[in-house]
Design an enzyme around this catalytic site. Structure first.
Site, PDB file in Angstrom:
ATOM      1  N   HIS A   1      37.694  45.558  45.080  1.00 65.11           N
ATOM      2  CA  HIS A   1      37.094  44.964  43.891  1.00 65.11           C
ATOM      3  C   HIS A   1      35.718  45.612  43.718  1.00 65.11           C
ATOM      4  O   HIS A   1      34.883  45.560  44.624  1.00 65.11           O
ATOM      5  CB  HIS A   1      36.912  43.454  44.072  1.00 65.11           C
ATOM      6  CG  HIS A   1      38.181  42.669  44.045  1.00 65.11           C
ATOM      7  ND1 HIS A   1      39.162  42.776  45.018  1.00 65.11           N
ATOM      8  CD2 HIS A   1      38.631  41.738  43.158  1.00 65.11           C
ATOM      9  CE1 HIS A   1      40.150  41.941  44.719  1.00 65.11           C
ATOM     10  NE2 HIS A   1      39.859  41.302  43.603  1.00 65.11           N
TER      11      HIS A   1
ATOM     12  N   GLY B   1      36.055  38.444  46.725  1.00 65.49           N
ATOM     13  CA  GLY B   1      35.038  37.414  46.915  1.00 65.49           C
ATOM     14  C   GLY B   1      33.727  37.761  46.240  1.00 65.49           C
ATOM     15  O   GLY B   1      33.701  38.366  45.164  1.00 65.49           O
TER      16      GLY B   1
ATOM     17  N   ASP C   1      47.354  33.470  45.867  1.00 65.04           N
ATOM     18  CA  ASP C   1      46.934  32.080  45.726  1.00 65.04           C
ATOM     19  C   ASP C   1      46.467  31.738  44.319  1.00 65.04           C
ATOM     20  O   ASP C   1      46.358  30.553  43.975  1.00 65.04           O
ATOM     21  CB  ASP C   1      45.849  31.717  46.749  1.00 65.04           C
ATOM     22  CG  ASP C   1      44.695  32.711  46.781  1.00 65.04           C
ATOM     23  OD1 ASP C   1      44.786  33.776  46.143  1.00 65.04           O
ATOM     24  OD2 ASP C   1      43.687  32.425  47.471  1.00 65.04           O
TER      25      ASP C   1
ATOM     26  N   ASP D   1      45.656  39.811  37.597  1.00 62.99           N
ATOM     27  CA  ASP D   1      44.657  39.307  38.536  1.00 62.99           C
ATOM     28  C   ASP D   1      45.145  37.998  39.137  1.00 62.99           C
ATOM     29  O   ASP D   1      45.533  37.942  40.294  1.00 62.99           O
ATOM     30  CB  ASP D   1      43.292  39.150  37.867  1.00 62.99           C
ATOM     31  CG  ASP D   1      42.143  38.981  38.858  1.00 62.99           C
ATOM     32  OD1 ASP D   1      42.358  39.241  40.049  1.00 62.99           O
ATOM     33  OD2 ASP D   1      41.033  38.619  38.423  1.00 62.99           O
TER      34      ASP D   1
ATOM     35  N   HIS E   1      47.452  44.602  40.875  1.00 60.49           N
ATOM     36  CA  HIS E   1      46.364  43.675  41.205  1.00 60.49           C
ATOM     37  C   HIS E   1      46.776  42.250  40.856  1.00 60.49           C
ATOM     38  O   HIS E   1      46.584  41.782  39.734  1.00 60.49           O
ATOM     39  CB  HIS E   1      45.101  44.073  40.432  1.00 60.49           C
ATOM     40  CG  HIS E   1      43.846  43.423  40.949  1.00 60.49           C
ATOM     41  ND1 HIS E   1      42.793  44.149  41.469  1.00 60.49           N
ATOM     42  CD2 HIS E   1      43.472  42.124  41.039  1.00 60.49           C
ATOM     43  CE1 HIS E   1      41.830  43.324  41.840  1.00 60.49           C
ATOM     44  NE2 HIS E   1      42.220  42.085  41.588  1.00 60.49           N
TER      45      HIS E   1
ATOM     46  N   HIS F   1      46.764  38.348  42.799  1.00 58.71           N
ATOM     47  CA  HIS F   1      46.412  37.512  43.953  1.00 58.71           C
ATOM     48  C   HIS F   1      47.442  36.404  44.141  1.00 58.71           C
ATOM     49  O   HIS F   1      47.742  35.657  43.202  1.00 58.71           O
ATOM     50  CB  HIS F   1      45.037  36.894  43.760  1.00 58.71           C
ATOM     51  CG  HIS F   1      43.914  37.869  43.854  1.00 58.71           C
ATOM     52  ND1 HIS F   1      43.262  38.134  45.037  1.00 58.71           N
ATOM     53  CD2 HIS F   1      43.328  38.656  42.912  1.00 58.71           C
ATOM     54  CE1 HIS F   1      42.306  39.036  44.821  1.00 58.71           C
ATOM     55  NE2 HIS F   1      42.330  39.375  43.534  1.00 58.71           N
TER      56      HIS F   1
ATOM     57  N   GLU G   1      32.790  44.261  39.177  1.00 58.15           N
ATOM     58  CA  GLU G   1      33.175  43.026  38.494  1.00 58.15           C
ATOM     59  C   GLU G   1      31.953  42.140  38.245  1.00 58.15           C
ATOM     60  O   GLU G   1      32.010  41.204  37.472  1.00 58.15           O
ATOM     61  CB  GLU G   1      34.213  42.266  39.336  1.00 58.15           C
ATOM     62  CG  GLU G   1      34.914  41.140  38.620  1.00 58.15           C
ATOM     63  CD  GLU G   1      35.931  40.407  39.501  1.00 58.15           C
ATOM     64  OE1 GLU G   1      36.642  39.556  38.966  1.00 58.15           O
ATOM     65  OE2 GLU G   1      36.010  40.690  40.716  1.00 58.15           O
TER      66      GLU G   1
END
Length: 337
Positions: A197, A170, A17, A277, A13, A15, A200
């Protein structure tokens, strides 16, 4: 004594960006002709979330700064290579890098061009650093479902080139699994697995709903804390958690260490993996996450070995790659077992 720096690791996991080094952010800004603060401390405040945020959505605001930097194939390839380089520094032997093509289509790139550029960067990093890298394509929960569905269908042809799965990221609170069910089911029918996801935003029922959709890997699952029946369901369905300690504390998904579900999951022998993350947004790396698990939870080398075995088995790698990774892992941990 555990030497975290030398232990082989698996990351499921991460990301794209949210994980760019300051050096590469500067290179990307030059490419995009966007001016940045001259000193790194000021730049870091723009790309790193506060230690404690108001909420998940507050945390996600940080990504708006990076979006205009990732609008060309050259930029995307450089970004993916950068994350592979960071993974290698953490002794990661396998990583799945996730990203939303939609966020890099502002200047005319197609979804397939975005994914191809990221895969090129991953491949370059794989060849240079020996880390096996794969890509997961995310939809944005708050975007139109038609957009997400079109992107998923458009890029699935890259499954033989390193694309291994799909995800939604998101605004989970307002766009739960029930809202996304149609897109998820249609996408599952394309032949690649889904991770999601879930939990969360403090909603344990979202974890349950995701399990009901047949999803075998869930990101965060923080809301499983003190939910014994749900934890049993999680285990009985063979689901693996993608835990992200630092970011969960930042977003208040876990209000404190006592609310983070790791120890109860470990005690119940739930399958877990340890992840960053967002390396930059959360100002962390995988070595640092391991050190935090040792400090706060007294996680042992044997525990890390087991968690990485779980991660390999739950990964979207091929059977042959899993065999190779398990062998590599065993050699790395042999001195501790």
């Amino acid at each position: 004594m555990i030497d975290v720096e030398k232990m082989a690791k698996v990351e499921l996991h991460c990301h794209l960006d949210g994980s760019l080094s300051l050096e590469v952010i500067r290179q990307l800004a030059d490419l995009a002709q966007i001016s940045l603060p001259e000193d790194d401390d000021t730049l870091k405040t723009l790309v790193t979330a506060p230690e404690t945020c108001e909420s998940l959505m507050d945390y996600l605001k940080t990504f708006d700064f990076i979006r205009p930097l990732l609008q060309t194939p050259e930029a995307l390839e450089l970004a993916a290579y950068d994350v592979m380089k960071q993974a290698a520094a953490d002794q990661v032997i396998y990583i799945e890098i996730r990203f939303a093509p939609e966020l890099s289509m502002d200047q005319g790139l197609t979804a397939i061009e975005v994914v191809e550029a990221v895969l090129a960067g991953i491949q370059k990093g794989q060849e240079e650093f020996g880390v096996i890298g794969k890509a997961i394509v995310c939809g944005i929960r708050q975007s139109s479902q038609e957009t997400s569905q079109a992107i998923f269908e458009h890029v699935v042809s890259l499954a033989q080139k390193g694309l291994v799965g799909f995800d939604f990221a998101g605004n989970e609170l307002d766009f739960p699994p029930s809202v996304l069910e149609s897109v998820i089911c249609k996408t599952q029918a394309l032949g690649l697995p889904f991770t999601l996801h879930a939990g969360e935003c403090g909603c344990p029922n979202y974890i349950s709903d995701a399990i009901d959709l047949g999803i075998k890997r869930l990101g965060h699952v923080t809301a499983i804390h003190r939910q014994k029946a749900l934890l049993t369901k999680f285990i009985e369905n063979g689901v693996t958690a993608e835990l992200c300690l630092t970011s969960n504390l930042q977003t208040k998904a876990a209000k404190s260490l006592e609310d983070f579900p790791y120890l109860e999951m470990k005690a119940a022998r739930a399958k877990v993996s340890i992840n960053t993350d967002n390396r930059t947004v959360s100002d962390t790396n995988l070595n640092q996450e391991y050190r935090l698990f040792i400090k706060h939870f007294k996680t042992s080398a044997a525990d890390f070995f087991l968690h990485n075995q779980d991660a390999i088995q739950a990964s979207f790698a091929s059977s042959a790659e899993k065999e190779e990774l398990l062998s590599h892992l065993e050699k790395s941990y042999r001195a501790y077992l």
